[in-house]
Scaffold this active site. Sequence first.
Site, PDB file in Angstrom:
ATOM      1  N   HIS A   1      50.906  30.493  20.903  1.00 47.94           N
ATOM      2  CA  HIS A   1      49.985  31.122  21.532  1.00 47.94           C
ATOM      3  C   HIS A   1      49.415  30.303  22.854  1.00 47.94           C
ATOM      4  CE1 HIS A   1      46.141  33.511  22.315  1.00 47.94           C
ATOM      5  NE2 HIS A   1      45.949  32.585  23.155  1.00 47.94           N
ATOM      6  N   GLU A   2      49.173  29.210  23.149  1.00 45.59           N
ATOM      7  CA  GLU A   2      48.896  28.287  23.949  1.00 45.59           C
ATOM      8  C   GLU A   2      50.222  28.496  24.941  1.00 45.59           C
ATOM      9  OE1 GLU A   2      46.021  28.168  24.863  1.00 45.59           O
ATOM     10  OE2 GLU A   2      45.148  28.388  23.184  1.00 45.59           O
TER      11      GLU A   2
END
Length: 172
Positions: free
Chosen positions: A142-143
Amino acid sequence: MTIKSVVKLGNQQLATPSLPITHFTDGELKALINDMQDTMQAKGGAGIAAPQIGCNRRVVMFGFDKNARYPNEKPVPFTILINPVIEILADDIIEGWEGCLSVPGLRGLVPRYRNIQYSGYDIEGKPISRIVEGFHARVVQHECDHLDGILFPERIKNMRFFGFEDELKSYL
């Protein structure tokens, strides 16, 4: 302590790919990391990427012992990861609920690879490499998506499983 405003969905800066870090002794890098950490902690995030506070550089951080936004997840060790690279270790994909500081109040069911290896550098320029799975792998993916200008709603396969947190309570 410097808590930055979080750049939100719709801002073109979040759709812009980030540039690599080339100087690890730069005072600007240390200031960026401090600002990211202060902001992540103040906002209750499981992670944060530099573009979310307005800096398109390839820096992410993540980790928590407990997180109110993900109360059922196991701890993830706090990590600062610079110039990350993700290697997919198997084609096994699992769906899980995600939220984002840049998409406040919304959650979605997002497919992610279950097992990955990530590598990059710490704040001193020393190499980091870990093999992870489950929620830890989800947070890293996600990051790192932020660094490529991708937000989690773009990964959702079925928009019926995207909405406001208070409306999705029966799923979460």
